[in-house]
Write a protein that holds these residues in place. Structure first.
Motif, PDB file in Angstrom:
ATOM      1  N   MET A 449     -99.860  60.863 -25.715  1.00 40.24           N
ATOM      2  CA  MET A 449     -98.872  61.548 -26.561  1.00 40.24           C
ATOM      3  C   MET A 449     -97.758  60.586 -26.974  1.00 40.24           C
ATOM      4  O   MET A 449     -97.211  60.674 -28.065  1.00 40.24           O
ATOM      5  CB  MET A 449     -98.270  62.764 -25.836  1.00 40.24           C
ATOM      6  CG  MET A 449     -99.228  63.913 -25.608  1.00 40.24           C
ATOM      7  SD  MET A 449    -100.414  64.234 -26.925  1.00 40.24           S
ATOM      8  CE  MET A 449     -99.512  64.684 -28.288  1.00 40.24           C
ATOM      9  N   GLU A 450     -97.467  59.641 -26.097  1.00 41.16           N
ATOM     10  CA  GLU A 450     -96.475  58.606 -26.408  1.00 41.16           C
ATOM     11  C   GLU A 450     -96.956  57.787 -27.610  1.00 41.16           C
ATOM     12  O   GLU A 450     -96.190  57.451 -28.513  1.00 41.16           O
ATOM     13  CB  GLU A 450     -96.315  57.704 -25.164  1.00 41.16           C
ATOM     14  CG  GLU A 450     -95.038  56.898 -25.107  1.00 41.16           C
ATOM     15  CD  GLU A 450     -93.777  57.745 -25.173  1.00 41.16           C
ATOM     16  OE1 GLU A 450     -92.844  57.314 -25.862  1.00 41.16           O
ATOM     17  OE2 GLU A 450     -93.740  58.839 -24.572  1.00 41.16           O
ATOM     18  N   GLU A 451     -98.256  57.511 -27.600  1.00 39.05           N
ATOM     19  CA  GLU A 451     -98.867  56.746 -28.692  1.00 39.05           C
ATOM     20  C   GLU A 451     -98.726  57.494 -30.025  1.00 39.05           C
ATOM     21  O   GLU A 451     -98.373  56.920 -31.052  1.00 39.05           O
ATOM     22  CB  GLU A 451    -100.361  56.560 -28.376  1.00 39.05           C
ATOM     23  CG  GLU A 451    -100.929  55.239 -28.822  1.00 39.05           C
ATOM     24  CD  GLU A 451    -102.391  55.098 -28.385  1.00 39.05           C
ATOM     25  OE1 GLU A 451    -103.227  54.923 -29.265  1.00 39.05           O
ATOM     26  OE2 GLU A 451    -102.681  55.181 -27.173  1.00 39.05           O
ATOM     27  N   VAL A 452     -98.976  58.805 -29.978  1.00 38.33           N
ATOM     28  CA  VAL A 452     -98.847  59.637 -31.185  1.00 38.33           C
ATOM     29  C   VAL A 452     -97.393  59.631 -31.652  1.00 38.33           C
ATOM     30  O   VAL A 452     -97.094  59.454 -32.836  1.00 38.33           O
ATOM     31  CB  VAL A 452     -99.316  61.092 -30.910  1.00 38.33           C
ATOM     32  CG1 VAL A 452     -99.038  61.997 -32.106  1.00 38.33           C
ATOM     33  CG2 VAL A 452    -100.788  61.116 -30.557  1.00 38.33           C
ATOM     34  N   TYR A 453     -96.484  59.795 -30.680  1.00 39.27           N
ATOM     35  CA  TYR A 453     -95.063  59.833 -31.012  1.00 39.27           C
ATOM     36  C   TYR A 453     -94.625  58.530 -31.687  1.00 39.27           C
ATOM     37  O   TYR A 453     -93.973  58.538 -32.732  1.00 39.27           O
ATOM     38  CB  TYR A 453     -94.254  60.063 -29.727  1.00 39.27           C
ATOM     39  CG  TYR A 453     -92.766  60.040 -29.963  1.00 39.27           C
ATOM     40  CD1 TYR A 453     -92.121  61.136 -30.534  1.00 39.27           C
ATOM     41  CD2 TYR A 453     -92.009  58.913 -29.643  1.00 39.27           C
ATOM     42  CE1 TYR A 453     -90.752  61.108 -30.776  1.00 39.27           C
ATOM     43  CE2 TYR A 453     -90.642  58.874 -29.875  1.00 39.27           C
ATOM     44  CZ  TYR A 453     -90.023  59.982 -30.444  1.00 39.27           C
ATOM     45  OH  TYR A 453     -88.677  59.935 -30.697  1.00 39.27           O
ATOM     46  N   ASN A 454     -95.020  57.397 -31.103  1.00 39.56           N
ATOM     47  CA  ASN A 454     -94.630  56.090 -31.671  1.00 39.56           C
ATOM     48  C   ASN A 454     -95.185  55.905 -33.072  1.00 39.56           C
ATOM     49  O   ASN A 454     -94.538  55.346 -33.948  1.00 39.56           O
ATOM     50  CB  ASN A 454     -95.133  54.944 -30.786  1.00 39.56           C
ATOM     51  CG  ASN A 454     -94.364  54.908 -29.493  1.00 39.56           C
ATOM     52  OD1 ASN A 454     -93.243  55.405 -29.416  1.00 39.56           O
ATOM     53  ND2 ASN A 454     -94.974  54.352 -28.452  1.00 39.56           N
ATOM     54  N   TYR A 455     -96.418  56.390 -33.266  1.00 40.67           N
ATOM     55  CA  TYR A 455     -97.061  56.273 -34.582  1.00 40.67           C
ATOM     56  C   TYR A 455     -96.196  56.964 -35.633  1.00 40.67           C
ATOM     57  O   TYR A 455     -95.908  56.427 -36.689  1.00 40.67           O
ATOM     58  CB  TYR A 455     -98.450  56.916 -34.501  1.00 40.67           C
ATOM     59  CG  TYR A 455     -99.178  56.940 -35.813  1.00 40.67           C
ATOM     60  CD1 TYR A 455     -99.831  55.806 -36.278  1.00 40.67           C
ATOM     61  CD2 TYR A 455     -99.231  58.098 -36.583  1.00 40.67           C
ATOM     62  CE1 TYR A 455    -100.511  55.818 -37.477  1.00 40.67           C
ATOM     63  CE2 TYR A 455     -99.904  58.128 -37.787  1.00 40.67           C
ATOM     64  CZ  TYR A 455    -100.547  56.986 -38.233  1.00 40.67           C
ATOM     65  OH  TYR A 455    -101.218  57.007 -39.432  1.00 40.67           O
ATOM     66  N   TYR A 456     -95.737  58.187 -35.312  1.00 36.46           N
ATOM     67  CA  TYR A 456     -94.925  58.921 -36.285  1.00 36.46           C
ATOM     68  C   TYR A 456     -93.550  58.319 -36.459  1.00 36.46           C
ATOM     69  O   TYR A 456     -93.009  58.308 -37.553  1.00 36.46           O
ATOM     70  CB  TYR A 456     -94.844  60.406 -35.917  1.00 36.46           C
ATOM     71  CG  TYR A 456     -96.108  61.089 -36.331  1.00 36.46           C
ATOM     72  CD1 TYR A 456     -96.374  61.325 -37.674  1.00 36.46           C
ATOM     73  CD2 TYR A 456     -97.097  61.420 -35.404  1.00 36.46           C
ATOM     74  CE1 TYR A 456     -97.570  61.889 -38.074  1.00 36.46           C
ATOM     75  CE2 TYR A 456     -98.294  61.985 -35.805  1.00 36.46           C
ATOM     76  CZ  TYR A 456     -98.529  62.221 -37.143  1.00 36.46           C
ATOM     77  OH  TYR A 456     -99.716  62.759 -37.551  1.00 36.46           O
ATOM     78  N   GLU A 457     -92.987  57.781 -35.376  1.00 37.46           N
ATOM     79  CA  GLU A 457     -91.692  57.111 -35.492  1.00 37.46           C
ATOM     80  C   GLU A 457     -91.808  55.939 -36.464  1.00 37.46           C
ATOM     81  O   GLU A 457     -90.962  55.743 -37.316  1.00 37.46           O
ATOM     82  CB  GLU A 457     -91.232  56.607 -34.120  1.00 37.46           C
ATOM     83  CG  GLU A 457     -90.551  57.663 -33.301  1.00 37.46           C
ATOM     84  CD  GLU A 457     -89.355  58.290 -34.014  1.00 37.46           C
ATOM     85  OE1 GLU A 457     -88.358  57.606 -34.236  1.00 37.46           O
ATOM     86  OE2 GLU A 457     -89.428  59.484 -34.377  1.00 37.46           O
ATOM     87  N   ASN A 458     -92.904  55.154 -36.318  1.00 36.61           N
ATOM     88  CA  ASN A 458     -93.105  54.001 -37.209  1.00 36.61           C
ATOM     89  C   ASN A 458     -93.265  54.461 -38.648  1.00 36.61           C
ATOM     90  O   ASN A 458     -92.732  53.870 -39.566  1.00 36.61           O
ATOM     91  CB  ASN A 458     -94.349  53.212 -36.806  1.00 36.61           C
ATOM     92  CG  ASN A 458     -94.087  52.445 -35.536  1.00 36.61           C
ATOM     93  OD1 ASN A 458     -92.934  52.196 -35.207  1.00 36.61           O
ATOM     94  ND2 ASN A 458     -95.136  52.092 -34.815  1.00 36.61           N
TER      95      ASN A 458
END
Length: 467
Positions: A449-458
Motif C-alpha cells: 500500500m505504501e508503494e501505491v501511495y508513493n506512486y500517486y504522490e509522484n
C-alpha cells in the motif's frame, strides 16, 4: 571554422594520443589498420573520418567501442549538414551498441532537413526486423514528427509501429498508446488495417474494455469481408500484405465478439458467435497454411463451448473440459480463470481439479516475471484475474490464511501492471477478511500500500493526468 574550432575534436584526441604514446604516425597506422596517408589527412582536417575508420582508430587507441560517437555525432551531423551515406552507418552502429542518446541528438537535427525522411523510415523498418526496438522507435517518432501535417500512409504506418512498440506492462500507458493510434487506422492500406484493428482489439481486450472490443471486432469482420469479396482469387503468402489469410480475420472477429459477450456475462450470445466462426473455418480445399489456423479455431470452438456452458451453470461439462485442458496445456491459464470463477459463482468445490494442476498452478502463483508485448499483456491481465478468483475461492472454502496469501500476491501483480480495477478489488477483499491476516501478510500488505501511495504522490507532484 577558424578560431572557433573546439579543442576537443576527435582529430585532436588522436593527435594527442599518438604524441603521448611516443608513436610515429606509421606505427599507429599499423596498429589501427588505417592507412598512414588517410590518418595524416584526418589529423590535418583535410579529410572527414568515415565510420569504419573511426571504429578502427578507437580500437587502436584501446578504447571501448563507440567511445567517440557523441563527439562524432556533434561534429559531423549537428554542426554541419549531414550526408546520408555518412549518417546511415553512424545510426546503424549506434543502434548496435545501444547508444540511444547519440541517435536522439543527431536525428533531432536531421528533422529540420526533410530530405532523409524515407531513408529514415526504411532504416527503422530494418532495425525493427533486427530487434533493435528502441532505436527503431526513435526513428519512427522522428519520421512521424516530420510527417505530422501530411495525411500520408507512411505517417499512419509510423504511428502503427510506435503503437506496437509502446505496449508494455503499464495498463494506463497501453491505453494512452491505443487512444493515440486509433485515428490513424483508416489512413493505412486497406489490408494492413486488418492487422492494426486486430492489434488494437487485443489491447482493449487486455484492458477489459468489452464494448470497445466488440465494436473493433465488428469493424474487423466487416473490413475482412469487404476485402475478401473483391479478391476472389487466393493470394499466396508471399504477395500478401496481411499477416494471415483473410478468412482468419473474419473468424477471429467472431471469436473476439464471443469473448466480449462472455466477459459481459452474455453466454448464450457468446455461443452464437462461436457457431459463426465454426461455420467460417469450415473451408473446402484448405491450403497447408489455412489448415494450421483451422486447427487452432477448432480447438477454441471445443474449449469455448465447454467454457460458456460451464459459465451458464452446467457443471456436467467439467470432466470433458478438464480432459481438454490436459491435452492443450497452453490454454491452462484461461481455462483455470474460468473454472475458478464458475466455482465461485455456483458454489462448486473444485479442489480435485486444483490438485490435478497443482504444480502448474504453483508456477502461476510464483508471481511470474511479467513480460512485454501483446499476448503478454493479455496474459498479465489473466494472471491477475486468476489470482483474485483463486483468493476468493479459498475464502469461500473457509481457508482464510491461503486466501490472504494469494490476495497479497495478486495485489503485488496488479500494482506491477498498474491495473486499478484489481488493486481496488484486492483492497476491498483484504479489508473484508482483515481479521484473518497473519503478521507477515499484514506487513507485506502495508509495504504494497505504501508503494501505491508513493506512486500517486509522484503522479500528483508531476501534475500528470491519466488518460
Amino acid at each position: 571554422m577558424g578560431d572557433m574550432e573546439p579543442t576537443t575534436t576527435i582529430r585532436s584526441f588522436i593527435e594527442d594520443y599518438i604524441r603521448k604514446q611516443g608513436y610515429t604516425l606509421q606505427y599507429f597506422a599499423d596498429i589501427s589498420g588505417v592507412n598512414a596517408g588517410t590518418l595524416s589527412a584526418i589529423i590535418k582536417g583535410t579529410r572527414p573520418i568515415a565510420m569504419a575508420q573511426l571504429d578502427l582508430i578507437t580500437k587502436g587507441m584501446k578504447l571501448e567501442e563507440g567511445h567517440f560517437y557523441e563527439i562524432y555525432g556533434a561534429e559531423c551531423f549537428v554542426e554541419s549538414a549531414p550526408h546520408w551515406r555518412r549518417l546511415e552507418p553512424f545510426l546503424q552502429r549506434c543502434a548496435e551498441l545501444d547508444k540511444l542518446e547519440c541517435i536522439q541528438r543527431v536525428i533531432q537535427q536531421v528533422t529540420d532537413d526533410r530530405s532523409y525522411i524515407s531513408e529514415l523510415f526504411e532504416m527503422a523498418e530494418g532495425m525493427l526486423e533486427r530487434g533493435q526496438k528502441k532505436a527503431a522507435r526513435m526513428l519512427y517518432e522522428c519520421v512521424a514528427e516530420c510527417e505530422k501535417y501530411q495525411h500520408s500512409e507512411r505517417l499512419a504506418l509510423c504511428q502503427y509501429r510506435i503503437f506496437t512498440l509502446s505496449l508494455g506492462q503499464d495498463q494506463h500507458e497501453n491505453l494512452r498508446a491505443a487512444v493515440h493510434f486509433e485515428p490513424y487506422i483508416n489512413r493505412l492500406d486497406e489490408e494492413r488495417q486488418l492487422d492494426a484493428i486486430k492489434d488494437l482489439a487485443n489491447t482493449y481486450s487486455a484492458l477489459r474494455y468489452w464494448d470497445k472490443l466488440f465494436a473493433l471486432a465488428d469493424e474487423l469482420g466487416r473490413k475482412a469481408e469487404f476485402i475478401q469479396s473483391f479478391t476472389k482469387k487466393k493470394v499466396d503468402k508471399v504477395n500478401r500484405i496481411t499477416a494471415y489469410p483473410l478468412f482468419v480475420y473474419r473468424a477471429y472477429s467472431n471469436l473476439l465478439k464471443a469473448n466480449a459477450s462472455e466477459w459481459s456475462g452474455k453466454y448464450t450470445e457468446a455461443l452464437g458467435y462461436t457457431q459463426k466462426y465454426a461455420d467460417i473455418v469450415n473451408i473446402a480445399d484448405p491450403s497447408e497454411e489455412d489448415q494450421i489456423y483451422i486447427n487452432m479455431f477448432i480447438g477454441w470452438i471445443e474449449a469455448n463451448t465447454y467454457l460458456y456452458s460451464l459459465m451458464m451453470g452446467k457443471k456436467e461439462v467439467l470432466p470433458a473440459y478438464v480432459a481438454w485442458i490436459e491435452q492443450n496445456e497452453e490454454e491452462l491459464l484461461t481455462a483455470l480463470v474460468k473454472i475458478v470463477e464458475a466455482a465461485n459463482t455456483y458454489d462448486m468445490n473444485i479442489d480435485h481439479i486444483l490438485l490435478k494442476f497443482d504444480s502448474k498452478i504453483n508456477t502461476i502463483l510464483s508471481d511470474r516475471a511479467l513480460r512485454e508485448g501483446y499476448n503478454e499483456q493479455i496474459k498479465d491481465d489473466l494472471h491477475s484475474k486468476f489470482l483474485i478468483e483463486f483468493a476468493i475461492y479459498h475464502f469461500n472454502q473457509n481457508r482464510y490464511s491461503d486466501g490472504m496469501q494469494h490476495l497479497v500476491t495478486c495485489l503485488s501483480s496488479a500494482i506491477k501492471i498498474n491495473n486499478h480495477t484489481d488493486i481496488i478489488q484486492c483492497v476491498a477483499l483484504f479489508e473484508r477478511y482483515r481479521s484473518f491476516a497473519s503478521k507477515e501478510v499484514e506487513i507485506t500488505y502495508r509495504y504494497l500500500m505504501e508503494e501505491v501511495y508513493n506512486y500517486y504522490e509522484n503522479k500528483k507532484s508531476h501534475g500528470y493526468i491519466f488518460v
